[in-house]
Design an enzyme around this catalytic site. Sequence first.
Site, PDB file in Angstrom:
ATOM      1  N   LYS A 179       0.858  -1.187   0.000  1.00 48.32           N
ATOM      2  CA  LYS A 179       0.000   0.000   0.000  1.00 48.32           C
ATOM      3  C   LYS A 179       0.887   1.227   0.000  1.00 48.32           C
ATOM      4  CE  LYS A 179      -3.786   2.303   0.216  1.00 48.32           C
ATOM      5  NZ  LYS A 179      -3.340   2.994  -1.020  1.00 48.32           N
ATOM      6  N   LYS A 234       5.670   3.336   8.226  1.00 46.63           N
ATOM      7  CA  LYS A 234       4.534   4.235   8.458  1.00 46.63           C
ATOM      8  C   LYS A 234       3.236   3.445   8.544  1.00 46.63           C
ATOM      9  CE  LYS A 234       4.281   7.538   5.426  1.00 46.63           C
ATOM     10  NZ  LYS A 234       3.939   8.463   4.301  1.00 46.63           N
ATOM     11  N   LYS A 236       5.366   1.581  -3.127  1.00 43.21           N
ATOM     12  CA  LYS A 236       5.376   2.931  -3.708  1.00 43.21           C
ATOM     13  C   LYS A 236       5.656   2.796  -5.191  1.00 43.21           C
ATOM     14  CE  LYS A 236       4.945   7.185  -2.246  1.00 43.21           C
ATOM     15  NZ  LYS A 236       4.285   7.713  -1.045  1.00 43.21           N
ATOM     16  N   ASP A 265       0.327  10.686  -4.635  1.00 46.50           N
ATOM     17  CA  ASP A 265       1.482  11.293  -3.974  1.00 46.50           C
ATOM     18  C   ASP A 265       1.775  12.546  -4.813  1.00 46.50           C
ATOM     19  OD1 ASP A 265       3.672  10.625  -1.786  1.00 46.50           O
ATOM     20  OD2 ASP A 265       4.808  11.340  -3.488  1.00 46.50           O
ATOM     21  N   THR A 267      -4.154  13.727   5.006  1.00 50.85           N
ATOM     22  CA  THR A 267      -2.749  13.839   5.418  1.00 50.85           C
ATOM     23  C   THR A 267      -2.533  15.140   6.181  1.00 50.85           C
ATOM     24  OG1 THR A 267      -2.199  12.653   3.398  1.00 50.85           O
ATOM     25  CG2 THR A 267      -0.364  13.589   4.632  1.00 50.85           C
ATOM     26  N   ASN A 309      -1.536  19.049  -2.013  1.00 50.48           N
ATOM     27  CA  ASN A 309      -2.573  18.403  -1.207  1.00 50.48           C
ATOM     28  C   ASN A 309      -2.273  18.468   0.293  1.00 50.48           C
ATOM     29  OD1 ASN A 309      -3.237  15.533   0.190  1.00 50.48           O
ATOM     30  ND2 ASN A 309      -4.941  16.237  -1.053  1.00 50.48           N
ATOM     31  N   SER A 350      -6.646   5.989   3.577  1.00 51.93           N
ATOM     32  CA  SER A 350      -6.706   5.087   2.419  1.00 51.93           C
ATOM     33  C   SER A 350      -7.123   3.683   2.871  1.00 51.93           C
ATOM     34  CB  SER A 350      -5.335   4.993   1.744  1.00 51.93           C
ATOM     35  OG  SER A 350      -5.129   6.066   0.861  1.00 51.93           O
TER      36      SER A 350
HETATM   37  P1  NDP Z   1       1.366  17.667  -4.451  1.00 49.66           P
HETATM   38  O1  NDP Z   1       1.814  17.279  -5.800  1.00 49.66           O
HETATM   39  O2  NDP Z   1      -0.084  17.895  -4.223  1.00 49.66           O
HETATM   40  O3  NDP Z   1       2.131  18.963  -3.961  1.00 49.66           O
HETATM   41  C1  NDP Z   1       3.514  18.990  -3.873  1.00 49.66           C
HETATM   42  C2  NDP Z   1       3.953  20.369  -3.437  1.00 49.66           C
HETATM   43  O4  NDP Z   1       5.328  20.331  -3.140  1.00 49.66           O
HETATM   44  C3  NDP Z   1       3.777  21.411  -4.523  1.00 49.66           C
HETATM   45  O5  NDP Z   1       3.571  22.647  -3.940  1.00 49.66           O
HETATM   46  C4  NDP Z   1       5.116  21.338  -5.237  1.00 49.66           C
HETATM   47  O6  NDP Z   1       5.465  22.500  -5.971  1.00 49.66           O
HETATM   48  C5  NDP Z   1       6.058  21.146  -4.076  1.00 49.66           C
HETATM   49  N1  NDP Z   1       7.238  20.436  -4.553  1.00 49.66           N
HETATM   50  C6  NDP Z   1       7.272  19.236  -5.179  1.00 49.66           C
HETATM   51  N2  NDP Z   1       8.524  18.909  -5.507  1.00 49.66           N
HETATM   52  C7  NDP Z   1       9.280  19.928  -5.103  1.00 49.66           C
HETATM   53  C8  NDP Z   1      10.665  20.185  -5.154  1.00 49.66           C
HETATM   54  N3  NDP Z   1      11.506  19.296  -5.714  1.00 49.66           N
HETATM   55  N4  NDP Z   1      11.106  21.346  -4.584  1.00 49.66           N
HETATM   56  C9  NDP Z   1      10.248  22.218  -4.021  1.00 49.66           C
HETATM   57  N5  NDP Z   1       8.919  22.030  -3.944  1.00 49.66           N
HETATM   58  C10 NDP Z   1       8.460  20.907  -4.473  1.00 49.66           C
HETATM   59  O7  NDP Z   1       1.917  16.528  -3.479  1.00 49.66           O
HETATM   60  P2  NDP Z   1       1.449  16.174  -1.990  1.00 49.66           P
HETATM   61  O8  NDP Z   1       0.999  17.389  -1.285  1.00 49.66           O
HETATM   62  O9  NDP Z   1       0.551  15.007  -2.083  1.00 49.66           O
HETATM   63  O10 NDP Z   1       2.822  15.643  -1.357  1.00 49.66           O
HETATM   64  C11 NDP Z   1       3.723  16.492  -0.639  1.00 49.66           C
HETATM   65  C12 NDP Z   1       4.623  15.647   0.234  1.00 49.66           C
HETATM   66  O11 NDP Z   1       3.823  14.914   1.167  1.00 49.66           O
HETATM   67  C13 NDP Z   1       5.468  14.591  -0.487  1.00 49.66           C
HETATM   68  O12 NDP Z   1       6.672  14.420   0.221  1.00 49.66           O
HETATM   69  C14 NDP Z   1       4.628  13.332  -0.350  1.00 49.66           C
HETATM   70  O13 NDP Z   1       5.403  12.155  -0.478  1.00 49.66           O
HETATM   71  C15 NDP Z   1       4.109  13.512   1.067  1.00 49.66           C
HETATM   72  N6  NDP Z   1       2.911  12.773   1.433  1.00 49.66           N
HETATM   73  C16 NDP Z   1       1.781  12.834   0.683  1.00 49.66           C
HETATM   74  C17 NDP Z   1       0.647  12.156   1.102  1.00 49.66           C
HETATM   75  C18 NDP Z   1      -0.648  12.260   0.369  1.00 49.66           C
HETATM   76  O14 NDP Z   1      -1.630  11.697   0.844  1.00 49.66           O
HETATM   77  N7  NDP Z   1      -0.747  12.966  -0.746  1.00 49.66           N
HETATM   78  C19 NDP Z   1       0.653  11.320   2.299  1.00 49.66           C
HETATM   79  C20 NDP Z   1       1.890  11.389   3.063  1.00 49.66           C
HETATM   80  C21 NDP Z   1       2.957  12.073   2.616  1.00 49.66           C
HETATM   81  P3  NDP Z   1       5.401  22.472  -7.568  1.00 49.66           P
HETATM   82  O15 NDP Z   1       3.956  22.569  -7.900  1.00 49.66           O
HETATM   83  O16 NDP Z   1       6.182  23.669  -7.994  1.00 49.66           O
HETATM   84  O17 NDP Z   1       6.030  21.194  -8.021  1.00 49.66           O
HETATM   85  O1  2IT Z   2       3.274   8.826   1.462  1.00 51.66           O
HETATM   86  C1  2IT Z   2       2.112   8.446   1.666  1.00 51.66           C
HETATM   87  O2  2IT Z   2       1.773   7.942   2.734  1.00 51.66           O
HETATM   88  C2  2IT Z   2       1.132   8.622   0.587  1.00 51.66           C
HETATM   89  N1  2IT Z   2       1.460   9.204  -0.445  1.00 51.66           N
HETATM   90  C3  2IT Z   2      -0.251   8.077   0.738  1.00 51.66           C
HETATM   91  C4  2IT Z   2      -0.287   6.630   0.373  1.00 51.66           C
HETATM   92  C5  2IT Z   2      -1.649   6.007   0.312  1.00 51.66           C
HETATM   93  O3  2IT Z   2      -1.694   4.829  -0.054  1.00 51.66           O
HETATM   94  O4  2IT Z   2      -2.653   6.640   0.628  1.00 51.66           O
END
Ligand code: NDP
Ligand code: 2IT
Length: 444
Positions: free
Chosen positions: A89, A113, A125, A165, A208, A239, A376
């Site tokens: 997952k 996690k 992943k 992600d 999240t 997100n 999830s």
């Molecule tokens: P999104 O794609 O929705 O947003 C990512 C954000 O981070 C954007 O603002 C993006 O800017 C910025 N970003 C991405 N890459 C870079 C970079 N190399 N340098 C600077 N800024 C960057 O992703 P999420 O919000 O879903 O994910 C954000 C983080 O949270 C990640 O580390 C992800 O693994 C983690 N995460 C996500 C979960 C989920 O449920 N979605 C769960 C747990 C963890 P830009 O638009 O300019 O790329």
């Molecule tokens: O990093 C994470 O925990 C996620 N991007 C969410 C994974 C999921 O299966 O909901």
Amino acid sequence: MKLLAGVYEKAQKRNPNEPEFLQAVEEVFESLEIVAERYPQYVTDGIFERLTEPERVIMFRVPWIDDKGNYQINRGMRVQYNSAIGPYKGGLRFHPSVNLSIIKFLGFEQTFKNALTGLPIGGGKGGSDFDPKGKSDKEIMKFCQSFMTELYKYIGQDTDVPAGDIGVGGREIGYLFGQYKRIRDEYCGVLTGKGRMWGGSLVRTEATGYGLIYFVNEMLKDKNETLEGKTVIVSGSGNVATYAVEKAQSFGAKVVTMSDSNGYIYDKNGIDLAAVKQIKEVERKRIKEYLNYHPDAVYTEGCKGVWSVPCDIALPCATQNEIDKDSALLLIKNGCKLLAEGANMPSTNEAIQVYKDSGIAYAPGKASNAGGVATSALEMCQNSMRYAWTFEEVDAKLSDIMKNIYKNASQTAKDFDKEGDLVFGANVTAFLKVAEAMYQQGLV
Ligand code: NDP
Ligand code: 2IT
């Protein structure tokens, strides 16, 4: 590292071009040294070594045709890291930086996690080096369909359940699900983060970010404090960042920054989240557009500067290694007292050492951002029952899960005379659970 040094060196030799993966392994192994002392059979039986090797890695070509009629080729992958406590997952990431090292570090972290959530999910992943920026909806659809045309062979509701992600949200999950259904002729919970009208769980979008704030509330409770009146800086505007800001504001915090990969905004009056949602979720534009809504806010090019803004609390919610040692020192110099990770591995190991030395309250992502994957798992549960809980029901379960993760990680830290060390507490709690499950299922 002493007892685990040999296992770590072997991982280094085997994966010489995977710095992010090795970084994640090193961080966990630092905590597990004491476990290796207490339970030497985990070393001799190869449990630690096993955890440095994913169960399976799948890599594939993703051909698609862009709007101009040109052929495009991307690389897709899925790392099925560990299935000791449930089906693989974890999310899919679409970003040009995606490579095996990044997906393996994410799969490794996800395994621990997911164990912390208390729900029956293993770790996985996947993703692609596809760049969704500037692509039309039709191009996104074509890419997702081609990606799933290969991936469908390896996933299933009881085998491996991907989600979103970076670069993968509701739109992408929709196209991926549509293609899976078309090929398999099967309507099931093979992906999470689905649309609410077709099998998605309420609260998954917010989970999240909301979960991160529920976790922060627990950390603050231990200091007899609350979010009310605290100045908070957030990185990212995707997100996780968006819903962390929403929930923090609902508890009376003043959030003053958000960022993207081009730069960050500082609004001394507090971020106007409706404007951010309009820019990011509806128009899919850059964060600097915020100035069109609030000309008195300040936009600065470059995302690193966000860590120079004075705050009580910092919430990195963008990407890996966004906080290095210098940024960590700056945060602390400017008064930051609590840092909780919404992103996966946003702090370098040197930055983590700075947090530890300074004594600030610090929550590692595998504990504080687990609310997304936990919800999830709740979506999988609802899909299996062919039933849907209300927003309030799911939100209450999410809140309980985050409280439990905090309680278990802090209790483990206390049990090992490391009170307050949530990195240690989270790593050890998760490891013991995964290791025990691996033992009980047979080691060969
Ligand atoms: P999104 O794609 O929705 O947003 C990512 C954000 O981070 C954007 O603002 C993006 O800017 C910025 N970003 C991405 N890459 C870079 C970079 N190399 N340098 C600077 N800024 C960057 O992703 P999420 O919000 O879903 O994910 C954000 C983080 O949270 C990640 O580390 C992800 O693994 C983690 N995460 C996500 C979960 C989920 O449920 N979605 C769960 C747990 C963890 P830009 O638009 O300019 O790329
Ligand atoms: O990093 C994470 O925990 C996620 N991007 C969410 C994974 C999921 O299966 O909901």
